[in-house]
Write an enzyme that holds these catalytic residues in place. Structure first.
Site, PDB file in Angstrom:
ATOM      1  CB  THR A 105      -0.920  -0.012   1.245  1.00 47.09           C
ATOM      2  OG1 THR A 105      -1.654  -1.230   1.233  1.00 47.09           O
ATOM      3  CG2 THR A 105      -1.883   1.162   1.247  1.00 47.09           C
TER       4      THR A 105
ATOM      5  CD  GLU B  41      -3.951  -9.607   2.290  1.00 44.16           C
ATOM      6  OE1 GLU B  41      -3.094  -8.737   2.044  1.00 44.16           O
ATOM      7  OE2 GLU B  41      -4.188 -10.563   1.535  1.00 44.16           O
TER       8      GLU B  41
ATOM      9  NE  ARG C  25      -8.222 -10.441  -0.926  1.00 46.24           N
ATOM     10  CZ  ARG C  25      -8.300  -9.950  -2.144  1.00 46.24           C
ATOM     11  NH1 ARG C  25      -8.901 -10.637  -3.091  1.00 46.24           N
ATOM     12  NH2 ARG C  25      -7.809  -8.762  -2.420  1.00 46.24           N
TER      13      ARG C  25
ATOM     14  CD1 TRP D   2      -2.783   2.585   4.656  1.00 40.48           C
ATOM     15  CD2 TRP D   2      -2.663   3.533   6.664  1.00 40.48           C
ATOM     16  NE1 TRP D   2      -3.497   3.741   4.613  1.00 40.48           N
ATOM     17  CE2 TRP D   2      -3.455   4.343   5.830  1.00 40.48           C
ATOM     18  CE3 TRP D   2      -2.453   3.930   7.979  1.00 40.48           C
ATOM     19  CZ2 TRP D   2      -4.026   5.518   6.267  1.00 40.48           C
ATOM     20  CZ3 TRP D   2      -3.017   5.102   8.404  1.00 40.48           C
ATOM     21  CH2 TRP D   2      -3.792   5.872   7.558  1.00 40.48           C
TER      22      TRP D   2
HETATM   23  C1  LIG Z   1      -3.856  -1.243  10.476  1.00 36.36           C
HETATM   24  C2  LIG Z   1      -3.548  -1.460   9.049  1.00 36.36           C
HETATM   25  C3  LIG Z   1      -2.603  -2.395   8.663  1.00 36.36           C
HETATM   26  C4  LIG Z   1      -2.280  -2.565   7.324  1.00 36.36           C
HETATM   27  N1  LIG Z   1      -1.275  -3.432   6.962  1.00 36.36           N
HETATM   28  C5  LIG Z   1      -0.842  -3.442   5.683  1.00 36.36           C
HETATM   29  C6  LIG Z   1       0.328  -4.165   5.320  1.00 36.36           C
HETATM   30  O1  LIG Z   1       0.957  -4.841   6.140  1.00 36.36           O
HETATM   31  N2  LIG Z   1       0.767  -4.093   4.044  1.00 36.36           N
HETATM   32  C7  LIG Z   1       0.116  -3.359   3.090  1.00 36.36           C
HETATM   33  O2  LIG Z   1       0.566  -3.333   1.958  1.00 36.36           O
HETATM   34  N3  LIG Z   1      -1.022  -2.684   3.402  1.00 36.36           N
HETATM   35  C8  LIG Z   1      -1.491  -2.684   4.673  1.00 36.36           C
HETATM   36  N4  LIG Z   1      -2.610  -1.971   5.005  1.00 36.36           N
HETATM   37  C9  LIG Z   1      -3.302  -1.227   3.971  1.00 36.36           C
HETATM   38  C10 LIG Z   1      -4.657  -1.796   3.605  1.00 36.36           C
HETATM   39  O3  LIG Z   1      -4.503  -2.971   2.886  1.00 36.36           O
HETATM   40  C11 LIG Z   1      -5.407  -0.681   2.858  1.00 36.36           C
HETATM   41  O4  LIG Z   1      -5.763   0.291   3.822  1.00 36.36           O
HETATM   42  C12 LIG Z   1      -6.626  -1.191   2.131  1.00 36.36           C
HETATM   43  O5  LIG Z   1      -6.252  -1.998   1.049  1.00 36.36           O
HETATM   44  C13 LIG Z   1      -7.512  -0.061   1.615  1.00 36.36           C
HETATM   45  O6  LIG Z   1      -6.772   0.905   0.942  1.00 36.36           O
HETATM   46  P1  LIG Z   1      -6.936   2.449   1.351  1.00 36.36           P
HETATM   47  O7  LIG Z   1      -6.747   2.557   2.805  1.00 36.36           O
HETATM   48  O8  LIG Z   1      -6.065   3.249   0.476  1.00 36.36           O
HETATM   49  O9  LIG Z   1      -8.449   2.784   1.055  1.00 36.36           O
HETATM   50  P2  LIG Z   1      -9.092   3.148  -0.367  1.00 36.36           P
HETATM   51  O10 LIG Z   1      -8.663   2.194  -1.401  1.00 36.36           O
HETATM   52  O11 LIG Z   1      -8.920   4.585  -0.629  1.00 36.36           O
HETATM   53  O12 LIG Z   1     -10.622   2.874  -0.036  1.00 36.36           O
HETATM   54  C14 LIG Z   1     -11.423   3.753   0.751  1.00 36.36           C
HETATM   55  C15 LIG Z   1     -12.870   3.277   0.677  1.00 36.36           C
HETATM   56  O13 LIG Z   1     -13.314   3.299  -0.680  1.00 36.36           O
HETATM   57  C16 LIG Z   1     -13.746   2.005  -1.101  1.00 36.36           C
HETATM   58  N5  LIG Z   1     -13.328   1.789  -2.476  1.00 36.36           N
HETATM   59  C17 LIG Z   1     -12.052   1.779  -2.963  1.00 36.36           C
HETATM   60  N6  LIG Z   1     -12.065   1.526  -4.273  1.00 36.36           N
HETATM   61  C18 LIG Z   1     -13.359   1.402  -4.654  1.00 36.36           C
HETATM   62  C19 LIG Z   1     -14.020   1.153  -5.873  1.00 36.36           C
HETATM   63  N7  LIG Z   1     -13.341   0.958  -7.001  1.00 36.36           N
HETATM   64  N8  LIG Z   1     -15.357   1.082  -5.873  1.00 36.36           N
HETATM   65  C20 LIG Z   1     -16.073   1.250  -4.736  1.00 36.36           C
HETATM   66  N9  LIG Z   1     -15.504   1.500  -3.545  1.00 36.36           N
HETATM   67  C21 LIG Z   1     -14.161   1.570  -3.498  1.00 36.36           C
HETATM   68  C22 LIG Z   1     -13.064   1.039  -0.152  1.00 36.36           C
HETATM   69  O14 LIG Z   1     -13.773  -0.171  -0.045  1.00 36.36           O
HETATM   70  C23 LIG Z   1     -13.059   1.830   1.138  1.00 36.36           C
HETATM   71  O15 LIG Z   1     -14.296   1.715   1.780  1.00 36.36           O
HETATM   72  C24 LIG Z   1      -2.971  -1.818   6.350  1.00 36.36           C
HETATM   73  C25 LIG Z   1      -3.955  -0.902   6.731  1.00 36.36           C
HETATM   74  C26 LIG Z   1      -4.230  -0.695   8.058  1.00 36.36           C
HETATM   75  C27 LIG Z   1      -5.253   0.339   8.431  1.00 36.36           C
END
Ligand SMILES: Cc1cc2nc3c(=O)[nH]c(=O)nc-3n(C[C@H](O)[C@H](O)[C@H](O)COP(=O)(O)OP(=O)(O)OC[C@H]3O[C@@H](n4cnc5c(N)ncnc54)[C@H](O)[C@@H]3O)c2cc1C
Length: 558
Positions: A127, A367, A245, A162
């Protein structure tokens, strides 16, 4: 796969360790201090101590060679202890996955052996600030460094966001764009230009270290490119989604049950209106029993998918998405209901359920978010619907009509109604081109997950009745109880598919929509309504089982 006896011993050691080293007071304190207990995490991952990492490392590299079913069992158990600590361990699973899937034999030998022998902690760096659900928007770059026309290394620059274990890992798998596309690189801690931020101040999983990473011209030798070929990164990530997953699904399941297992005993002691809460149907049938049914439906799907992954049926990405979606959503609902079940006490830190609720919240985000799961599920099953000319779920229904003949009580007939209704809703969505609305596409994902989980639970109840469950499977409920749980969930699933399907079709088409009356007639709603008969008595029975009253009633009747 590891022998059942070895798995049981690992689970027992984990429980005993948690009881001794992570009692409630310690967890509450660490949560308040927002501290990742590194000594505990190291202990869990050290080969000469708990050695949980050994489970997922192949035997040839010094591990135990556990399969998906083994990993599900361990993940559920870890989640019952603490989801933050579980996440710290999971990060090494995830971080080493690109290596397991895509590395060269030399890379596998080096890194997997080091994880097994040294207890190396990994982090998984996918991410970025601008690339979350959409990893294609990746901005981190890996520039080739050449000498005499040969690529000898890469310089990586960019930011990761993150990252679990971000501030504490020994090594990182980092996804970066090479000239030939996204690729994974292994980067060790402490190399020049590689830094991490302070841990994030999070809503939950406060025992897990989550940090942003910065890479400023970080040099790695060419042998740190996973698989030695550029541009394979997204395929390598995709290849393990089914498996990873399932792990997060097991987290949702474990955390949801951890919350209910606090609410259930609490309600036997809490006296209100002259009797224990556990005797009050308005309490058990709202706060406890439906959550048990959803969690067990998710479990059935997780177990089936894990068995299929272990039988090398493929990467099962969609199945992993269904399992994650159902189990994590069910885990969240169960934890929330458990706060309600403890009333004011539930709202305080001391009783733990509010911590579990904060912790389990992450499972519908990392994930792959629930919305991305809905999309993954819907897109895949939509293709199958098209390929089979709308017959796929009608065919699934037939399997359950046959199952019903052998096992009339496992809810197979109701699951069949759910599948028939689903096929009709999808066909209507096709003819009216409703999936041009993204919302309809995603809602279909939810309905598909419910119907398929109803099917999995009916099959699981039938296998239990035939004494054919996997010997590692959870055995909490006997065959009669599992059949009742299956009937409860199947009723919910069938009603949801038919009524919500109808709602969204009408909602998308408008009053003038020509198809809604025809659809209404084709959904089998009267049969689905009739199938709700005896719901309350099934819920009464499951409540009796959960509270240990079923045996007593049986004795009294005898
Ligand atoms: C505590 C924590 C630990 C984590 N650990 C890791 C890790 O070890 N390694 C790593 O790589 N990542 C990690 N992550 C990242 C995590 O996988 C991402 O936060 C997640 O994939 C969502 O991405 P984002 O936060 O950018 O949200 P976004 O992608 O911006 O999404 C925000 C909202 O919009 C929705 N959304 C997004 N795209 C669409 C679409 N096309 N259509 C409709 N709705 C949509 C989503 O479902 C969500 O509700 C972690 C996150 C947290 C908070």
């Amino acid at each position: 796969m590891i022998p059942s006896k070895t798995l049981k011993l690992s689970l027992k050691s984990l429980r005993e360790f948690a009881k001794k080293r992570l009692p409630d007071e310690v967890l509450i304190d660490l949560d308040a201090r927002d501290e990742c207990p590194m000594e505990i995490v190291r202990h869990m991952c050290s080969p000469d101590k708990l050695g949980i990492q050994l489970l997922f490392i192949p035997e040839e590299f010094g591990g135990l060679g556990g399969g998906a079913f083994d990993v599900y069992c361990i993940c559920e158990e870890m989640a019952r202890v603490d989801l933050g600590v579980a996440t710290a361990v999971l990060a090494t699973f995830l971080g080493s996955d690109p290596i397991t899937v895509g590395a060269t034999p030399e890379q596998k030998k080096l890194w997997l052996t080091r994880i097994a022998e040294e207890g190396l902690l990994f982090a998984y760096g996918a991410t970025e600030p601008e690339a979350g659900s959409d990893l294609g928007a990746l901005r981190t770059t890996a520039e080739r460094v050449s000498e005499n026309g040969k690529v000898v290394g890469f310089k990586i620059s960019g930011n990761k966001q993150w990252i679990s274990n971000g501030g504490v890992a020994d090594a990182y798998t980092i996804l970066a764009n090479t000239p030939s596309g996204p690729s994974w690189f292994i980067v060790e801690k402490g190399v020049k230009g590689f830094t991490h931020d302070e841990p994030e101040d999070k809503h939950g999983i406060r025992l897990s270290n989550t940090a942003a990473l910065a890479l400023d011209n970080v040099y790695v030798d060419a042998d740190r490119l996973v698989g030695g070929v550029e541009g394979q990164g997204l395929n390598q990530a995709q290849a393990v989604f089914g498996y990873t997953r399932l792990m997060v699904a097991a987290f949702g399941l474990g955390a949801g049950w951890a919350a209910l297992d606090r609410a259930i005993p609490y309600s036997t002691k809490r006296i209100q209106a002259g009797g224990p809460l556990s005797e009050k149907q308005g309490y058990t049938h709202k706060l406890i029993v439906p959550n048990v049914a959803r969690l067990e439906a998710a479990r059935a799907y997780i177990e089936e998918s894990a068995e299929r992954i272990d039988a090398v049926e493929g990467s099962l990405n969609t199945e992993g998405a269904i399992a994650k979606y159902m189990a994590t959503e069910a885990g969240n609902l169960a934890a929330d209901a458990s706060i309600q079940a403890l009333g004011g006490y539930g709202y305080t830190h001391e009783y733990m359920v509010e911590k579990i609720k904060r912790d389990v919240r992450i499972t519908t985000i990392y994930e792959g978010t629930s919305e991305i799961m809905e999309m993954t599920i819907s897109r895949d099953r939509w293709q199958i619907h098209l390929k089979t000319r709308g017959q796929h779920y009608h065919e699934c229904a037939k399997e359950f009509e046959v199952l019903r003949a052998r096992h009339p009580n496992v809810g197979a007939d109701i699951a069949a109604l759910a599948f028939h209704a689903l096929a009709e809703v999808m066909e209507k969505a096709r003819t009216a081109r409703l999936t041009r609305h993204q919302h309809i596409l995603l809602r279909l994902g939810e309905l598909i997950a419910y119907a398929e989980c109803a099917g999995a639970l009916a099959r699981r109840a039938a296998r239990k009745a035939e004494n054919k469950l996997n010997e590692k499977a959870n055995q909490r409920f006997d065959a009669v109880a599992l059949a009742a749980i299956s009937r409860i969930f199947a009723r919910e699933a069938a009603l949801k598919v038919a009524e919500e399907g109808l709602r969204w079709v009408i909602g998308a088409e408008g009053v003038s929509g020509a198809g809604a009356p025809g659809l209404e007639a084709s959904l089998g709603l009267p049969a689905i309504h009739r199938a709700q008969a005896d719901l309350i008595s099934d819920m009464d029975f499951v409540a009796d089982v959960l509270y240990g009253r079923a045996a007593k009633r049986g004795e009294q009747a005898a």
